[in-house]
Design an enzyme around this catalytic site. Structure first.
Site, PDB file in Angstrom:
ATOM      1  N   ASN A 381      17.283  46.324  33.880  1.00 57.22           N
ATOM      2  CA  ASN A 381      17.284  47.641  33.263  1.00 57.22           C
ATOM      3  C   ASN A 381      18.233  47.695  32.076  1.00 57.22           C
ATOM      4  O   ASN A 381      17.805  47.655  30.923  1.00 57.22           O
ATOM      5  CB  ASN A 381      17.637  48.693  34.318  1.00 57.22           C
ATOM      6  N   ASP A 382      19.525  47.695  32.361  1.00 61.12           N
ATOM      7  CA  ASP A 382      20.494  47.830  31.276  1.00 61.12           C
ATOM      8  C   ASP A 382      20.405  46.707  30.242  1.00 61.12           C
ATOM      9  O   ASP A 382      20.592  46.941  29.060  1.00 61.12           O
ATOM     10  CB  ASP A 382      21.914  47.878  31.847  1.00 61.12           C
TER      11      ASP A 382
END
Lengths: 454, 96
Positions: A381-382
Site C-alpha cells: 500500500n504505502d
C-alpha cells in the site's frame, strides 16, 4: 601465560574470520560461504575460550550449551519462513539478555574499577532494553500483541522521567556497585525502557526497529566486552553494531524519514492527510484480469506485507511461470521497506523458488515502469502510494515509492477497501488505469492461475 | 591505559564495520541482519568464563543463563541464516 597468549591470538583469527564472513555476506555469490566462515570464527572463539585455565568446571557450561543449542537449532529448523521477522527479533533479544548476564556476572569478579562499573552499567542497560524491546517487536510481528502504535497521554513525560531515572540510578550504581537494590532497579528500568521504546512504533516501521535492535545487540556485546576486558567481544560487537546502523540507515532513507522521526513520532498517530482523496474504485473479476494478463507482454509484480500474510508467494511463482510460458516477461519490484524486516520480500520469494535476479530494486524498476503492460500490486500500500510523490500534506510525502501508477494497467489485490497501515488514503486505488481485485491475495492469484491452466 | 587501549579497538572496529558493508544488495538484507545477529552471540565467550569458574555462586548462575541464551542466539542465528541463504543459492544453480 602461553595459554592466555594462545587464546588471544586465536581471538585475532576469529576476528579476521568474522570480518571476512561479513564481507562475503554482502554479495549474493559468496553469502553462504561467508556465513560459514563467520560460524568458523565463532566456533574457534568458543573452543579456545574453553582452554582458559580459569575454567575448571564444565558442567554448567555443558548444560547451558546443550539447552541453548537445542532450542536454537529447533527454532532455526522448524520456524516457517513467513515467521522469519519475529524469529530474528527474538534471537536479537536473547543476545541482549545474554550480554546483560555477562555484565552482571562481571560485578562478582571482586574489586572492579570505576571504568569497568560504567561498562557494566552500559551492558546491563543496552542488554536489558534490547531484550524487552525485542520481545515487544516479536509480539507485534507475530501479532500476539496489536501491531499498531501504542500511544497514551503523557507518554513523552513518562519517557523523559524514565530516562532521568536511568541516568540518576546509573550514576548512583556506578558510585556504589555493591548495592544490589540499585542493580535490580537498574535492570527493571532498562526493561521498561525497552518496552517503551518499541510500543509506540507501528508495524510498518518494524524494518527500522529490527535493524536497530540488531545494532543494539551488538553494542550490548561490545559493552560486555569492556566489562570483562575481552577484545573479541568488543570487535565482534562493534562490527554487528555498525551493520545494524547501516541497515537502519538504508531503511530510514527508504521511508524518507530520520531515525528520530521513526522512533519518536508514532507514525500511526499522525493519521490521514488533510485533503481526502476521493474517487471511484473500479473492481475487476479474475476473469477480466486474466484477459488483460494474457495479452500482456511485460508484467511487474509488486509484493508487500499482504503477500506474507496471505502466504501467497507460491501461487505468485506459479502465476509467474504461466505468464512466462505465455510469452510475457515477468519481474518483481521490491521496495526496501516492503514487509516487516529488511529484505522480507526477497526471503519469501526465494522460498517460493523465484530466482533472485528477477527481483528488481526500486531505483532500477522505476525508469522502466512506463513500459510495463501490467503491474500487479499484492498486499502493498504505502510503498506504491502516489500521494508520497504528489500530495504535500500527506504524512508519507517524500517517501520514495515504486511508481506502479505509470504502468499501463495496475491490478491492486486487496482484501477489502480499508486504508493501509499508515491510515493514508491511497489515490492509486482511484487511478484511471487501476483495477481492484478484491479478496484474499492467495485466492485471487489462485483464480488467475486456474484461468491460465484451463 | 587498559581502557584507552580497549576504546582504541572499539573505534577501529566500528569504522571497519562501516567500510566493510557499505553497499548491500536488498536481496541480502535479511541474511546479513541474521548473520550479524549470530555474531552478536559472541557474548557467549564472556559467559563461558563466569559459568565455568568453579564457584557455585551468583556469577556461575548468571554465567550459565548467559551461556544458554547466547547459545540460542549463536546456533539459531547461524542455522537460520544458512537455511535462508541455501534458498537463494539454489536458484543460482537453476539459472545456470
Amino acid at each position: 601465560m602461553s595459554n592466555a597468549l594462545l587464546i588471544n591470538l586465536s581471538y585475532v583469527a576469529s576476528a579476521v574470520l568474522f570480518i571476512f564472513g561479513l564481507k562475503m555476506l554482502s554479495s549474493p555469490a559468496t553469502a553462504r560461504n561467508g556465513n560459514l566462515v563467520s560460524a568458523c570464527g565463532m566456533l574457534l572463539a568458543i573452543v579456545v575460550t574453553l582452554l582458559d585455565h580459569s575454567i575448571v568446571d564444565f558442567r554448567w557450561i555443558a548444560l547451558g550449551l546443550i539447552i541453548g543449542g537445542v532450542i536454537g537449532a529447533f527454532a532455526a529448523r522448524l520456524v516457517a519462513m513467513t515467521a522469519m521477522p519475529e524469529l530474528v527479533a527474538i534471537f536479537n533479544g536473547f543476545g541482549g539478555i545474554a550480554s546483560l548476564f555477562v555484565g552482571w556476572a562481571a560485578l562478582h569478579y571482586g574489586d572492579v574499577s570505576t571504568f569497568t562499573v560504567v561498562t557494566i552499567f552500559l551492558s546491563i542497560l543496552i542488554g536489558g532494553l534490547t531484550f524487552t524491546g525485542s520481545l515487544i517487536a516479536f509480539g507485534k510481528l507475530s501479532e500476539t500483541i496489536p501491531g499498531r502504535p501504542y500511544i497514551f497521554t503523557g507518554q513523552r513525560t513518562f519517557n523523559s522521567l524514565l530516562l532521568t531515572a536511568i541516568v540518576v540510578v546509573g550514576v548512583m550504581f556506578c558510585m556504589d556497585p555493591s548495592n544490589t537494590t540499585l542493580l535490580y532497579v537498574l535492570i527493571a528500568l532498562s526493561f521498561v525502557f525497552g518496552v517503551m521504546a518499541v510500543i509506540p512504533i507501528g508495524g510498518a516501521d518494524m524494518p527500522v526497529v529490527i535493524s536497530l535492535l540488531n545494532s543494539y545487540s551488538g553494542l550490548a556485546a561490545c559493552a560486555a566486552g569492556f566489562a570483562i576486558n575481552n577484545n573479541i567481544l568488543i570487535v565482534a560487537g562493534s562490527l554487528v553494531g555498525a551493520t545494524g546502523i547501516i541497515l537502519t540507515n538504508i531503511m530510514c532513507k527508504a521511508m524518507n524519514r530520520s531515525l528520530a522521526n521513526v522512533l519518536f513520532s508514532g507514525f500511526g498517530a499522525v493519521k490521514t492527510a488533510l485533503s481526502k482523496v476521493e474517487g471511484e474504485v473500479k473492481p475487476i473479476t479474475p476473469d477480466d484480469a486474466y484477459y488483460i494478463l494474457e495479452a500482456a507482454g511485460s508484467v511487474v509484480v509488486v509484493p508487500g506485507y499482504g503477500m506474507a500474510v496471505a502466504q501467497a508467494q507460491h501461487v505468485v511463482k506459479e502465476l509467474q511461470e504461466l505468464l512466462e510460458h505465455n510469452g510475457a516477461e515477468v519481474s518483481y519490484a521490491i521496495h526496501p521497506v516492503a514487509g516487516r524486516m529488511p529484505g522480507h520480500m526477497n526471503v519469501l520469494l526465494a522460498e517460493a523458488d523465484v530466482p533472485y535476479d528477477l527481483l528488481i530494486e526500486m531505483e532500477d524498476i522505476n525508469p522502466r515502469m512506463e513500459m510495463m503492460d501490467v503491474a500487479i500490486v499484492i498486499g502493498a500500500n504505502d510503498v506504491v502510494n502516489p500521494a508520497a510523490r504528489e500530495m504535500e500534506d500527506s504524512p508519507i510525502y517524500g517517501m520514495p515509492i515504486i511508481n506502479v501508477d505509470y504502468a499501463k494497467t495496475v491490478f491492486v489485490l486487496k482484501r477489502s477497501m480499508a486504508a493501509g497501515f499508515a491510515g493514508v488514503d491511497n489515490p492509486l486505488f482511484f487511478g484511471e488505469n487501476t483495477r481492484m481485485l478484491f479478496g484474499d491475495a492467495k485466492e485471487s492469484i489462485g483464480a488467475l492461475v486456474r484461468e491460465f491452466s484451463s | 591505559m587498559e581502557a584507552v587501549y580497549l576504546t582504541f579497538i572499539l573505534v577501529l572496529a566500528i569504522f571497519l564495520g562501516f567500510e566493510l558493508i557499505s553497499k548491500v544488495p536488498a536481496t541480502l538484507h535479511t541474511p546479513l541482519m541474521s548473520g550479524a545477529n549470530a555474531i552478536s552471540g559472541i557474548t557467549l565467550v564472556g559467559a563461558l568464563t563466569s559459568a565455568g569458574a568453579g564457584n557455585a555462586d551468583m556469577a556461575a548462575i548468571l554465567g550459565t543463563l548467559g551461556v544458554t541464551f547466547a547459545s540460542i542466539n549463536v546456533v539459531g542465528g547461524y542455522m537460520v541464516t544458512n537455511r535462508m541463504l541455501s534458498m537463494f543459492k539454489k536458484k543460482e544453480g537453476d539459472e545456470q
